[in-house]
Design a protein around this motif. Structure first.
Motif, PDB file in Angstrom:
ATOM      1  N   LYS A   1       6.534 -10.606   4.913  1.00  0.00           N
ATOM      2  CA  LYS A   1       7.671 -11.279   4.123  1.00  0.00           C
ATOM      3  C   LYS A   1       7.301 -11.022   2.788  1.00  0.00           C
ATOM      4  CE  LYS A   1       9.481 -14.079   7.755  1.00  0.00           C
ATOM      5  NZ  LYS A   1       9.616 -15.795   8.042  1.00  0.00           N
ATOM      6  N   MET A   2       5.940 -11.289   2.393  1.00  0.00           N
ATOM      7  CA  MET A   2       5.808 -11.204   0.967  1.00  0.00           C
ATOM      8  C   MET A   2       5.562  -9.823   0.376  1.00  0.00           C
ATOM      9  SD  MET A   2       2.276 -13.151  -0.579  1.00  0.00           S
ATOM     10  CE  MET A   2       2.742 -14.558  -0.052  1.00  0.00           C
ATOM     11  N   CYS A   3       5.347  -8.951   1.221  1.00  0.00           N
ATOM     12  CA  CYS A   3       5.645  -7.637   0.893  1.00  0.00           C
ATOM     13  C   CYS A   3       7.003  -7.213   0.402  1.00  0.00           C
ATOM     14  CB  CYS A   3       5.194  -6.574   1.692  1.00  0.00           C
ATOM     15  SG  CYS A   3       3.418  -6.624   2.093  1.00  0.00           S
ATOM     16  N   ASP A   4       7.801  -7.683   1.205  1.00  0.00           N
ATOM     17  CA  ASP A   4       9.487  -7.462   0.844  1.00  0.00           C
ATOM     18  C   ASP A   4       9.768  -8.286  -0.428  1.00  0.00           C
ATOM     19  OD1 ASP A   4       9.679  -6.146   3.257  1.00  0.00           O
ATOM     20  OD2 ASP A   4      10.282  -7.474   4.431  1.00  0.00           O
ATOM     21  N   ALA A   5       9.407  -9.579  -0.541  1.00  0.00           N
ATOM     22  CA  ALA A   5       9.540 -10.246  -1.508  1.00  0.00           C
ATOM     23  C   ALA A   5       8.917  -9.747  -2.928  1.00  0.00           C
ATOM     24  CB  ALA A   5       9.000 -11.770  -1.312  1.00  0.00           C
ATOM     25  N   ILE A   6       7.852  -9.280  -2.778  1.00  0.00           N
ATOM     26  CA  ILE A   6       7.243  -8.359  -3.967  1.00  0.00           C
ATOM     27  C   ILE A   6       8.269  -7.233  -4.376  1.00  0.00           C
ATOM     28  CG2 ILE A   6       5.336  -6.854  -4.961  1.00  0.00           C
ATOM     29  CD1 ILE A   6       3.334  -9.023  -3.158  1.00  0.00           C
ATOM     30  N   THR A   7       8.655  -6.562  -3.647  1.00  0.00           N
ATOM     31  CA  THR A   7       9.292  -5.319  -3.839  1.00  0.00           C
ATOM     32  C   THR A   7      10.683  -5.894  -4.437  1.00  0.00           C
ATOM     33  OG1 THR A   7       8.786  -4.106  -1.878  1.00  0.00           O
ATOM     34  CG2 THR A   7      10.850  -3.501  -2.943  1.00  0.00           C
ATOM     35  N   LYS A   8      11.355  -7.006  -4.062  1.00  0.00           N
ATOM     36  CA  LYS A   8      12.494  -7.493  -4.712  1.00  0.00           C
ATOM     37  C   LYS A   8      12.052  -8.246  -6.153  1.00  0.00           C
ATOM     38  CE  LYS A   8      14.769  -9.340  -0.756  1.00  0.00           C
ATOM     39  NZ  LYS A   8      15.330 -10.346   0.102  1.00  0.00           N
ATOM     40  N   VAL A   9      11.149  -8.571  -6.327  1.00  0.00           N
ATOM     41  CA  VAL A   9      10.405  -9.076  -7.846  1.00  0.00           C
ATOM     42  C   VAL A   9      10.350  -7.897  -8.539  1.00  0.00           C
ATOM     43  CG1 VAL A   9       8.852 -10.029  -9.201  1.00  0.00           C
ATOM     44  CG2 VAL A   9       9.330 -11.184  -7.080  1.00  0.00           C
ATOM     45  N   ALA A  10       9.898  -6.693  -8.132  1.00  0.00           N
ATOM     46  CA  ALA A  10       9.714  -5.566  -8.616  1.00  0.00           C
ATOM     47  C   ALA A  10      11.382  -5.032  -9.342  1.00  0.00           C
ATOM     48  CB  ALA A  10       8.780  -4.631  -8.217  1.00  0.00           C
ATOM     49  N   GLU A  11      12.190  -5.134  -8.562  1.00  0.00           N
ATOM     50  CA  GLU A  11      13.352  -5.023  -9.017  1.00  0.00           C
ATOM     51  C   GLU A  11      14.303  -5.909  -9.704  1.00  0.00           C
ATOM     52  OE1 GLU A  11      15.339  -4.302  -4.952  1.00  0.00           O
ATOM     53  OE2 GLU A  11      14.140  -2.581  -4.419  1.00  0.00           O
ATOM     54  N   GLY A  12      13.482  -6.867 -10.085  1.00  0.00           N
ATOM     55  CA  GLY A  12      14.221  -7.679 -11.186  1.00  0.00           C
ATOM     56  C   GLY A  12      14.923  -9.126 -10.534  1.00  0.00           C
ATOM     57  N   ASP A  13      14.520  -9.095  -9.208  1.00  0.00           N
ATOM     58  CA  ASP A  13      15.052 -10.580  -8.510  1.00  0.00           C
ATOM     59  C   ASP A  13      14.023 -11.569  -8.599  1.00  0.00           C
ATOM     60  OD1 ASP A  13      16.183 -12.503  -7.055  1.00  0.00           O
ATOM     61  OD2 ASP A  13      16.559 -11.159  -5.216  1.00  0.00           O
ATOM     62  N   PHE A  14      13.986 -12.630  -9.311  1.00  0.00           N
ATOM     63  CA  PHE A  14      13.311 -13.572  -9.403  1.00  0.00           C
ATOM     64  C   PHE A  14      13.736 -15.060  -8.911  1.00  0.00           C
ATOM     65  CE2 PHE A  14      12.728 -11.104 -13.596  1.00  0.00           C
ATOM     66  CZ  PHE A  14      11.700 -10.627 -13.234  1.00  0.00           C
ATOM     67  N   SER A  15      14.675 -14.842  -7.763  1.00  0.00           N
ATOM     68  CA  SER A  15      15.037 -15.838  -7.252  1.00  0.00           C
ATOM     69  C   SER A  15      14.195 -16.148  -5.897  1.00  0.00           C
ATOM     70  CB  SER A  15      16.672 -16.062  -6.790  1.00  0.00           C
ATOM     71  OG  SER A  15      16.971 -14.783  -5.901  1.00  0.00           O
ATOM     72  N   VAL A  16      13.500 -15.381  -5.505  1.00  0.00           N
ATOM     73  CA  VAL A  16      12.681 -15.163  -4.216  1.00  0.00           C
ATOM     74  C   VAL A  16      11.486 -16.474  -4.287  1.00  0.00           C
ATOM     75  CG1 VAL A  16      11.171 -13.887  -2.608  1.00  0.00           C
ATOM     76  CG2 VAL A  16      12.794 -12.607  -3.917  1.00  0.00           C
ATOM     77  N   ARG A  17      11.585 -17.227  -3.274  1.00  0.00           N
ATOM     78  CA  ARG A  17      10.741 -18.335  -2.762  1.00  0.00           C
ATOM     79  C   ARG A  17      10.072 -18.107  -1.394  1.00  0.00           C
ATOM     80  NH1 ARG A  17      11.478 -17.789  -7.600  1.00  0.00           N
ATOM     81  NH2 ARG A  17      11.759 -19.640  -9.235  1.00  0.00           N
ATOM     82  N   PHE A  18       9.039 -18.681  -1.446  1.00  0.00           N
ATOM     83  CA  PHE A  18       8.249 -18.894  -0.038  1.00  0.00           C
ATOM     84  C   PHE A  18       8.205 -20.461   0.346  1.00  0.00           C
ATOM     85  CE2 PHE A  18       6.850 -14.570  -0.336  1.00  0.00           C
ATOM     86  CZ  PHE A  18       7.047 -14.150   0.937  1.00  0.00           C
ATOM     87  N   LYS A  19       8.286 -20.608   1.604  1.00  0.00           N
ATOM     88  CA  LYS A  19       7.668 -22.073   2.275  1.00  0.00           C
ATOM     89  C   LYS A  19       6.150 -22.212   1.872  1.00  0.00           C
ATOM     90  CE  LYS A  19       6.921 -21.237   7.274  1.00  0.00           C
ATOM     91  NZ  LYS A  19       7.126 -21.743   8.271  1.00  0.00           N
ATOM     92  N   GLU A  20       5.726 -23.058   1.681  1.00  0.00           N
ATOM     93  CA  GLU A  20       4.373 -23.234   1.234  1.00  0.00           C
ATOM     94  C   GLU A  20       3.380 -23.948   2.220  1.00  0.00           C
ATOM     95  OE1 GLU A  20       4.262 -25.108  -2.698  1.00  0.00           O
ATOM     96  OE2 GLU A  20       5.384 -23.370  -3.393  1.00  0.00           O
TER      97      GLU A  20
END
Length: 347
Positions: A80-99
């Motif tokens: 899931k983090m790999c997918d989130a990093i891909t989204k961040v690289a595309e400019g989506d900064f709304s991604v968040r994880f449960k901690e």
């Protein structure tokens, strides 16, 4: 480095315990099943070797299956983090994880990821606002230059008007030059952990030099200057500190009424330098005081032609680079006082 090594060993030990527990559990499970089948007569009479084979292979297969299922469950946060990093690289900064996860290191990784994305989102917002503000600040003087240039192209205007329009263009280009220089300076000093060229200089003398440079401004307003400057050597950037005095004293002059008073005091107190610059001008509200260090913020729009709202942002950053602090005390229609605390730096 030692802390990272300790965490790596701890994580390796944790995975070892998990794998060992899975294999032990699977062996015990198969052992119980075989023993039950043997004593109930379902397996008949088996020699020791055959019984051992019956025990080992089912245990291995069961252990592998359980380990596979546990691995899939454990790798889900990583995938899931790999997918989130891909989204961040595309400019989506709304991604968040449960901690909160069973493994502490995974929880910490998720927490660090959320902090990183939040900071990137803030930086992106600041960057966007900065570009919008710069575009706005450039658009106004460029439009003025375009307008005056068009007027100069009119053959019917007289010499006096031509000189007036030319002077207006010169004035606007000077303001544009100041904006560009301030943006470049702000960009330069905004670098984290930047190193400054330090030298010993007379701090009070640098204040006097700036006052002399601004004499044509405060003399026109007939301001009285009250100086209480203590001479001492200070280790820092003389050029940067002169930028501080130029902005603070310049603002004090700008927002003072004719016949007002400007007070400047400097003193060395143990290991601290204190500089106080005050005026009895128009002052400002509490709301304005909270925003004065924001880039491009201008409290008094009637003076907007005199600057671009970058001066105090530059002042605050320069003082921070010198490990100092700045405090403002102001009251509407009664004046403003800036107090600067600077530690005595060491080479």
């Amino acid at each position: 480095m030692k802390q990272n090594k300790h965490r790596t060993l701890k994580l390796a030990l944790l995975f070892s315990v998990i794998i060992f527990s899975i294999m032990t559990l699977s062996m015990l499970l198969i052992d119980v099943i075989i023993v039950m089948l043997y004593y109930t007569g379902h397996l008949g009479e088996l020699d020791t070797l055959f019984l051992l084979i019956w025990f080992i292979f089912p245990s291995l297969i069961t252990g592998i299956v359980i380990a596979f299922l546990v691995a899939i469950k454990g790798l889900q946060p990583v995938l899931k983090m790999c997918d989130a990093i891909t989204k961040v690289a595309e400019g989506d900064f709304s991604v968040r994880f449960k901690e909160k996860y069973l493994i502490y290191e995974v929880s910490q990784m998720a927490e660090c990821f959320n902090v990183m994305v939040k900071e990137l989102d803030n930086m992106n917002t600041v960057h966007t606002n900065f570009i919008n503000n710069v575009s706005h600040e450039f658009r106004t003087p460029l439009s003025a230059i375009e307008g005056y240039a068009a007027l100069l192209g009119n053959e019917q205007i007289n010499k006096a008007e031509r000189i007036q329009y030319a002077n207006q263009i010169i004035g606007v280009t000077e303001k544009l030059s100041v904006i560009i220089n301030n943006i470049l300076l702000l960009s330069k000093i905004s670098v984290e952990n930047m190193k400054i060229e330090k030298e010993y200089f007379n701090l009070s003398e640098s204040i006097r030099e700036v006052l002399i440079m601004l004499e044509n401004k405060w003399s026109v307003k007939k301001l009285s200057i009250d100086l209480e400057l203590q001479d001492f050597l200070y280790l820092g950037s003389k050029e940067m500190m002169e930028e501080v005095w130029n902005n603070l004293i310049g603002n004090a002059i700008k927002f003072s009424d004719s016949g007002g008073q400007l007070k400047i005091k400097s003193l060395k107190n143990k290991n601290t330098v204190i500089v106080i610059i005050s005026d009895n001008g128009i002052g400002m509200t509490k709301e304005t005081q909270e925003k004065i260090y924001d880039k491009f913020f201008q409290a008094d729009t009637s003076h907007s032609q005199d600057g671009a709202g970058l001066g105090l942002s530059i002042v605050k950053r320069i003082i921070a680079v010198h490990q100092g602090k700045i405090h403002i005390d102001s009251e509407l229609n009664k004046g403003t006082t800036f107090t600067i605390d600077l530690p005595m730096l060491k080479k």
